[in-house]
Every structure is written in structure tokens, then in C-alpha cells.
Design an enzyme around this catalytic site. Structure first.
Site, PDB file in Angstrom:
ATOM      1  N   TYR A 141      35.771  48.890  30.897  1.00 29.34           N
ATOM      2  CA  TYR A 141      36.704  49.903  31.432  1.00 29.34           C
ATOM      3  C   TYR A 141      36.171  51.317  31.222  1.00 29.34           C
ATOM      4  CZ  TYR A 141      40.071  46.434  32.808  1.00 29.34           C
ATOM      5  OH  TYR A 141      40.666  45.393  33.474  1.00 29.34           O
ATOM      6  N   ARG A 201      33.725  51.853  33.922  1.00 32.14           N
ATOM      7  CA  ARG A 201      34.440  52.116  35.197  1.00 32.14           C
ATOM      8  C   ARG A 201      35.055  53.513  35.186  1.00 32.14           C
ATOM      9  NH1 ARG A 201      38.299  47.025  36.018  1.00 32.14           N
ATOM     10  NH2 ARG A 201      38.971  48.199  37.842  1.00 32.14           N
ATOM     11  N   VAL A 232      43.506  51.205  40.146  1.00 29.10           N
ATOM     12  CA  VAL A 232      43.757  51.739  38.794  1.00 29.10           C
ATOM     13  C   VAL A 232      42.946  53.008  38.543  1.00 29.10           C
ATOM     14  CG1 VAL A 232      44.364  49.467  37.866  1.00 29.10           C
ATOM     15  CG2 VAL A 232      41.974  50.208  37.778  1.00 29.10           C
ATOM     16  N   HIS A 241      49.440  48.153  39.524  1.00 29.55           N
ATOM     17  CA  HIS A 241      48.579  47.528  38.514  1.00 29.55           C
ATOM     18  C   HIS A 241      48.175  48.495  37.408  1.00 29.55           C
ATOM     19  CE1 HIS A 241      47.398  44.430  41.823  1.00 29.55           C
ATOM     20  NE2 HIS A 241      48.536  44.132  41.237  1.00 29.55           N
ATOM     21  N   CYS A 263      44.970  52.437  17.101  1.00 32.33           N
ATOM     22  CA  CYS A 263      46.253  53.125  17.285  1.00 32.33           C
ATOM     23  C   CYS A 263      46.539  54.000  16.057  1.00 32.33           C
ATOM     24  CB  CYS A 263      47.346  52.077  17.447  1.00 32.33           C
ATOM     25  SG  CYS A 263      49.007  52.757  17.332  1.00 32.33           S
ATOM     26  N   CYS A 291      49.845  52.385  14.225  1.00 33.48           N
ATOM     27  CA  CYS A 291      49.918  51.084  13.514  1.00 33.48           C
ATOM     28  C   CYS A 291      48.535  50.489  13.273  1.00 33.48           C
ATOM     29  CB  CYS A 291      50.783  50.098  14.306  1.00 33.48           C
ATOM     30  SG  CYS A 291      49.935  49.396  15.743  1.00 33.48           S
ATOM     31  N   THR A 348      42.598  46.324  51.398  1.00 36.91           N
ATOM     32  CA  THR A 348      42.941  45.268  50.457  1.00 36.91           C
ATOM     33  C   THR A 348      42.708  43.911  51.095  1.00 36.91           C
ATOM     34  OG1 THR A 348      44.658  44.312  49.036  1.00 36.91           O
ATOM     35  CG2 THR A 348      45.396  45.330  51.097  1.00 36.91           C
ATOM     36  N   SER A 349      42.190  43.005  50.248  1.00 36.67           N
ATOM     37  CA  SER A 349      41.912  41.657  50.753  1.00 36.67           C
ATOM     38  C   SER A 349      43.183  40.823  50.762  1.00 36.67           C
ATOM     39  CB  SER A 349      40.862  40.991  49.851  1.00 36.67           C
ATOM     40  OG  SER A 349      41.334  40.970  48.515  1.00 36.67           O
ATOM     41  N   ASN A 352      40.851  47.995  57.755  1.00 36.15           N
ATOM     42  CA  ASN A 352      39.933  47.209  56.931  1.00 36.15           C
ATOM     43  C   ASN A 352      38.737  46.851  57.816  1.00 36.15           C
ATOM     44  OD1 ASN A 352      38.690  45.121  55.328  1.00 36.15           O
ATOM     45  ND2 ASN A 352      40.639  44.903  54.255  1.00 36.15           N
TER      46      ASN A 352
HETATM   47  C1  BV8 Z   1      51.269  37.746  37.754  1.00 37.21           C
HETATM   48  C2  BV8 Z   1      44.035  45.684  37.367  1.00 37.21           C
HETATM   49  C3  BV8 Z   1      52.679  36.300  36.570  1.00 37.21           C
HETATM   50  C4  BV8 Z   1      42.926  45.209  36.486  1.00 37.21           C
HETATM   51  C5  BV8 Z   1      44.395  43.873  38.959  1.00 37.21           C
HETATM   52  C6  BV8 Z   1      46.267  30.981  40.397  1.00 37.21           C
HETATM   53  C7  BV8 Z   1      45.598  31.035  39.188  1.00 37.21           C
HETATM   54  C8  BV8 Z   1      45.751  32.125  38.315  1.00 37.21           C
HETATM   55  C9  BV8 Z   1      46.601  33.165  38.631  1.00 37.21           C
HETATM   56  C10 BV8 Z   1      47.257  33.087  39.841  1.00 37.21           C
HETATM   57  C11 BV8 Z   1      47.101  32.033  40.710  1.00 37.21           C
HETATM   58  N1  BV8 Z   1      47.879  32.275  41.803  1.00 37.21           N
HETATM   59  C12 BV8 Z   1      48.506  33.445  41.658  1.00 37.21           C
HETATM   60  C13 BV8 Z   1      48.162  33.937  40.443  1.00 37.21           C
HETATM   61  C14 BV8 Z   1      48.612  35.146  39.896  1.00 37.21           C
HETATM   62  C15 BV8 Z   1      47.550  36.235  40.006  1.00 37.21           C
HETATM   63  C16 BV8 Z   1      46.872  36.229  41.352  1.00 37.21           C
HETATM   64  O1  BV8 Z   1      47.410  36.708  42.332  1.00 37.21           O
HETATM   65  N2  BV8 Z   1      45.687  35.637  41.424  1.00 37.21           N
HETATM   66  C17 BV8 Z   1      45.041  35.501  42.702  1.00 37.21           C
HETATM   67  C18 BV8 Z   1      43.754  36.279  42.733  1.00 37.21           C
HETATM   68  C19 BV8 Z   1      44.815  34.028  42.942  1.00 37.21           C
HETATM   69  N3  BV8 Z   1      48.301  37.451  39.872  1.00 37.21           N
HETATM   70  C20 BV8 Z   1      48.567  37.907  38.651  1.00 37.21           C
HETATM   71  O2  BV8 Z   1      48.143  37.410  37.632  1.00 37.21           O
HETATM   72  C21 BV8 Z   1      49.506  39.093  38.607  1.00 37.21           C
HETATM   73  N4  BV8 Z   1      50.506  38.817  37.644  1.00 37.21           N
HETATM   74  O3  BV8 Z   1      51.288  37.012  38.686  1.00 37.21           O
HETATM   75  O4  BV8 Z   1      52.028  37.557  36.648  1.00 37.21           O
HETATM   76  C22 BV8 Z   1      53.816  36.547  35.712  1.00 37.21           C
HETATM   77  C23 BV8 Z   1      55.070  36.575  36.298  1.00 37.21           C
HETATM   78  C24 BV8 Z   1      56.149  36.778  35.490  1.00 37.21           C
HETATM   79  C25 BV8 Z   1      55.973  36.976  34.120  1.00 37.21           C
HETATM   80  C26 BV8 Z   1      54.695  36.991  33.549  1.00 37.21           C
HETATM   81  C27 BV8 Z   1      53.606  36.772  34.350  1.00 37.21           C
HETATM   82  C28 BV8 Z   1      48.768  40.350  38.151  1.00 37.21           C
HETATM   83  C29 BV8 Z   1      47.716  40.704  39.146  1.00 37.21           C
HETATM   84  C30 BV8 Z   1      47.131  42.064  38.784  1.00 37.21           C
HETATM   85  C31 BV8 Z   1      45.686  41.884  38.390  1.00 37.21           C
HETATM   86  N5  BV8 Z   1      45.104  43.203  38.105  1.00 37.21           N
HETATM   87  N6  BV8 Z   1      43.886  45.094  38.693  1.00 37.21           N
HETATM   88  C32 BV8 Z   1      41.622  45.898  36.811  1.00 37.21           C
HETATM   89  O5  BV8 Z   1      41.534  46.602  37.834  1.00 37.21           O
HETATM   90  O6  BV8 Z   1      40.684  45.707  36.020  1.00 37.21           O
HETATM   91  S1  BV8 Z   1      44.142  43.226  40.488  1.00 37.21           S
HETATM   92  C33 BV8 Z   1      42.630  43.814  41.018  1.00 37.21           C
HETATM   93  O7  BV8 Z   1      42.206  42.902  41.983  1.00 37.21           O
HETATM   94  C34 BV8 Z   1      42.718  45.119  41.708  1.00 37.21           C
HETATM   95  O8  BV8 Z   1      43.656  45.971  41.154  1.00 37.21           O
HETATM   96  C35 BV8 Z   1      43.110  44.740  43.096  1.00 37.21           C
HETATM   97  O9  BV8 Z   1      44.476  44.771  43.238  1.00 37.21           O
HETATM   98  C36 BV8 Z   1      42.690  43.321  43.181  1.00 37.21           C
HETATM   99  C37 BV8 Z   1      41.585  43.198  44.170  1.00 37.21           C
HETATM  100  O10 BV8 Z   1      42.243  43.297  45.365  1.00 37.21           O
HETATM  101  P1  BV8 Z   1      41.852  44.434  46.411  1.00 37.21           P
HETATM  102  O11 BV8 Z   1      42.383  45.738  45.986  1.00 37.21           O
HETATM  103  O12 BV8 Z   1      42.302  43.878  47.703  1.00 37.21           O
HETATM  104  O13 BV8 Z   1      40.301  44.565  46.356  1.00 37.21           O
HETATM  105  P2  BV8 Z   1      39.286  43.517  46.889  1.00 37.21           P
HETATM  106  O14 BV8 Z   1      38.006  43.840  46.257  1.00 37.21           O
HETATM  107  O15 BV8 Z   1      39.884  42.153  46.756  1.00 37.21           O
HETATM  108  O16 BV8 Z   1      39.214  43.792  48.459  1.00 37.21           O
HETATM  109  C38 BV8 Z   1      38.693  45.001  48.922  1.00 37.21           C
HETATM  110  C39 BV8 Z   1      39.060  45.062  50.374  1.00 37.21           C
HETATM  111  O17 BV8 Z   1      38.646  46.318  50.865  1.00 37.21           O
HETATM  112  C40 BV8 Z   1      38.368  43.999  51.212  1.00 37.21           C
HETATM  113  O18 BV8 Z   1      39.296  43.460  52.130  1.00 37.21           O
HETATM  114  C41 BV8 Z   1      37.298  44.794  51.955  1.00 37.21           C
HETATM  115  O19 BV8 Z   1      37.039  44.276  53.243  1.00 37.21           O
HETATM  116  C42 BV8 Z   1      37.961  46.134  52.085  1.00 37.21           C
HETATM  117  N7  BV8 Z   1      37.055  47.270  52.224  1.00 37.21           N
HETATM  118  C43 BV8 Z   1      35.789  47.405  51.776  1.00 37.21           C
HETATM  119  N8  BV8 Z   1      35.321  48.636  52.132  1.00 37.21           N
HETATM  120  C44 BV8 Z   1      36.324  49.267  52.785  1.00 37.21           C
HETATM  121  C45 BV8 Z   1      37.421  48.407  52.849  1.00 37.21           C
HETATM  122  N9  BV8 Z   1      38.577  48.749  53.446  1.00 37.21           N
HETATM  123  C46 BV8 Z   1      38.648  49.974  54.009  1.00 37.21           C
HETATM  124  N10 BV8 Z   1      37.633  50.866  53.983  1.00 37.21           N
HETATM  125  C47 BV8 Z   1      36.459  50.542  53.386  1.00 37.21           C
HETATM  126  N11 BV8 Z   1      35.450  51.440  53.377  1.00 37.21           N
HETATM  127 ZN    ZN Z   2      50.089  50.722  17.588  1.00 34.10          ZN
END
Ligand code: BV8
Ligand code: ZN
Length: 251
Positions: A67, A70, A103, A119, A152, A155, A193-194, A218
């Protein structure tokens, strides 16, 4: 760049617009997306496995170092024309809410207001144990090495990145707000977003179900095609400035 007349009419008549952004909105700033392979220390890791509480608990310096790397990258990047076009568009609408999965702080740095962060943010870490927010200084060790996370002051627990990891629930206030705005908007622009990460990926479809005009910006296809009213295929940094000009600043 030409746009369908009907799309421009929708944008000009809109009261409320939601711009839903993913990593692609920051791609032209030089920030790799989640689809891009990781490099350096983390090149053999899947971000899905790295962006988890388990990975952090297992090796805090390894994940904190990622991080910080990044954060250094973002600090050395600039918002791109997509970020500026979204901020500019806010001046033409009575309501434009940015619902972002990103983020980084590039929407803020481009002057956008009313940003809903689904996120979290890499700029606002907090203590893993007592949740006390921790104020970060400029990055000093963002070169891609392991970096022990700060302690922290309250704590002595470990400070963790202020992002939502896989398996963690989204901040309820942000999620509720995003649902509300999606339900009420006239147009939702899904930018860079994908659409594979849930529950965030539900937002565009929810807007569509509630009667919004759904537009995707996209270069590639995503899972959203069947629901789209308009698909603008290309980089957001080129399409969005042209769209704002065509809709709101006709010659
Ligand atoms: C939750 C912060 C439950 C961190 C992020 C099966 C197994 C395991 C888990 C799951 C599962 N099914 C569902 C889940 C849940 C999981 C999930 O969805 N998994 C998926 C992947 C299968 N989701 C979670 O875990 C979420 N929480 O469900 O909690 C729960 C419920 C109740 C109580 C307790 C728990 C939390 C998800 C959040 C994860 N954190 N980010 C960090 O950044 O380090 S997500 C992270 O990935 C990013 O933030 C972003 O959101 C995501 C990637 O997605 P995109 O933003 O779309 O980026 P990506 O690279 O994928 O795509 C880029 C796009 O841009 C492409 O389409 C490309 O073509 C396009 N592009 C490229 N260039 C350009 C462009 N577009 C325009 N212009 C350009 N020039
Ligand atoms: Zn603390």
C-alpha cells in the site's frame, strides 16, 4: 467525437447523474488497474489474495509495503482528463454524485465534490485493534520493499490500510448512500470498471432497474453490456471530456 443525439438529450435533461468509477478511470494517470498484473515483490501474487485481512495478519510489512508503494505511485501521478471532466460535469448538473470503487485520491485532486467511497481510501488508515484513525505523513518508504506498519499511539495495535478488503463489508453509510443515489438518478455513467466486484457491481444494474439511462465508458467489454442504453467504447480520458463538451458546451 460523435455521440448519439439521444444520449446528449438524456444528459441535458438530467437532474441527477451518478458517475460510477473503477480502476480504469485512473488508468490514464498511470495507475495500474486490478486487471494489470502486479510487479516487484508482489508480482507472483493475485491482488485478490493480497487485499485481504488474512494476508495482512499473516505478514503485515508485506501488505503495508504494497500500500505504501501504491500510495507513492499515486502521489507521483496526476488526475487525468477523465477525472477533470467528471469534476467539470458537476458544474452543469444540479446533482452529480461520484460513486467510486477506487481507493486513490485522484477524484478529490481533480476538484470533484460529493464523492462516495465504496472501498475506502489508501490515505486514511486506522488501527486494526481500536479503529483509531491514523494520520499518514508523506510516503518515505514507497520503493516496493516490506514496510512495518505504524503502531497505534492509543493501544499500540497495528495500523492497517483504510480500504475495504475482500471478505470485508462495505462502509454502511457509503453503501446506503450509493443505493439511494442509484435509485434516484436519471443517468448513470459506469466508467472504467470490469463490473466483477460485488456488491459494488450491483450499482449500475440497480440504477437501470429504477429507470436510469445506463451508459458505459470502457475500452473493453464488461458484464454490463446486456443492461446498457449506450456503450462508449474507448479510454475515459478521451471520451469523457468530449462527452461533457458535446452535451454541455456545444459550439
Ligand atoms: C463482501 C480495495 C461480504 C482494496 C477492493 C467468491 C469468492 C470470494 C469472494 C466473493 C466471491 N463472490 C463474491 C465475493 C465477494 C467479493 C467479490 O466480489 N469477489 C469477486 C471478485 C468474485 N466481494 C467482497 O469481498 C466485498 N465484500 O462481499 O463482503 C460480507 C458481507 C456482509 C458482511 C461481511 C462480509 C468487498 C470487495 C471490495 C474489495 N476491495 N478495493 C484495494 O484496492 O487494495 S476491490 C478492487 O478491485 C478495486 O477497488 C476495484 O473495485 C476492484 C477492481 O475492479 P475495477 O475497479 O473494475 O478494476 P479492474 O481492474 O477490475 O477493471 C478495470 C477496468 O477498467 C477494465 O474493465 C478495463 O477495461 C477498464 N479500463 C482500462 N483502461 C481504461 C479503462 N476504462 C476506461 N478508460 C481507460 N483508460
Ligand atoms: Zn489502536
Amino acid at each position: 467525437m460523435e455521440f448519439p443525439r439521444e444520449l446528449l438529450t438524456h444528459l441535458q435533461a438530467a437532474e441527477k447523474v451518478v458517475v460510477f468509477t473503477g480502476a480504469g478511470a485512473s488508468a490514464e494517470s498511470g495507475i495500474p488497474t486490478f486487471r494489470d498484473a502486479l510487479t516487484g515483490l508482489w508480482e507472483n501474487f493475485d491482488p485478490m489474495a493480497l487485499a485481504t485481512p488474512q494476508a495482512f495478519d499473516e505478514n503485515p510489512p508485506f501488505v503495508w509495503g504494497w500500500y505504501e508503494w501504491r500510495r507513492a505511485l499515486v502521489a507521483n501521478c496526476e488526475p487525468n482528463p477523465a477525472h477533470y471532466a467528471i469534476a467539470e460535469m458537476q458544474n452543469y448538473l444540479s446533482s452529480l454524485v461520484v460513486v467510486t470503487q477506487n481507493v486513490d485520491d485522484l477524484h478529490e485532486r481533480a476538484g470533484a465534490k460529493d464523492i462516495v467511497r465504496l472501498h475506502g481510501s489508501m490515505h486514511h488508515p486506522y488501527c486494526r485493534d481500536c479503529h483509531l484513525p491514523y494520520t499518514l505523513g508523506p510516503v518515505t518508504r514507497g520503493g516496493g520493499e516490506e514496510v512495518p506498519p505504524p503502531q497505534c499511539p492509543q493501544c499500540q495495535g497495528l495500523v492497517r490500510p483504510g480500504v475495504v478488503w475482500f471478505g470485508e463489508s462495505l462502509p454502511s453509510d457509503a453503501w446506503e448512500r450509493a443505493l439511494e443515489e442509484a435509485a434516484q438518478c436519471d443517468v448513470l455513467l459506469s466508467v472504467g470498471t470490469s463490473s466483477v466486484v460485488y456488491p459494488a457491481a450491483d450499482i449500475p444494474r440497480l440504477a437501470k432497474e429504477q429507470g436510469a439511462c445506463l451508459v458505459q465508458v470502457n475500452p473493453d467489454e464488461t458484464g454490463l453490456e446486456p443492461f446498457l442504453d449506450f456503450s462508449l467504447q474507448g479510454p475515459a480520458g478521451e471520451i469523457l471530456p468530449a462527452l461533457v463538451e458535446a452535451a454541455y458546451e456545444p459550439a
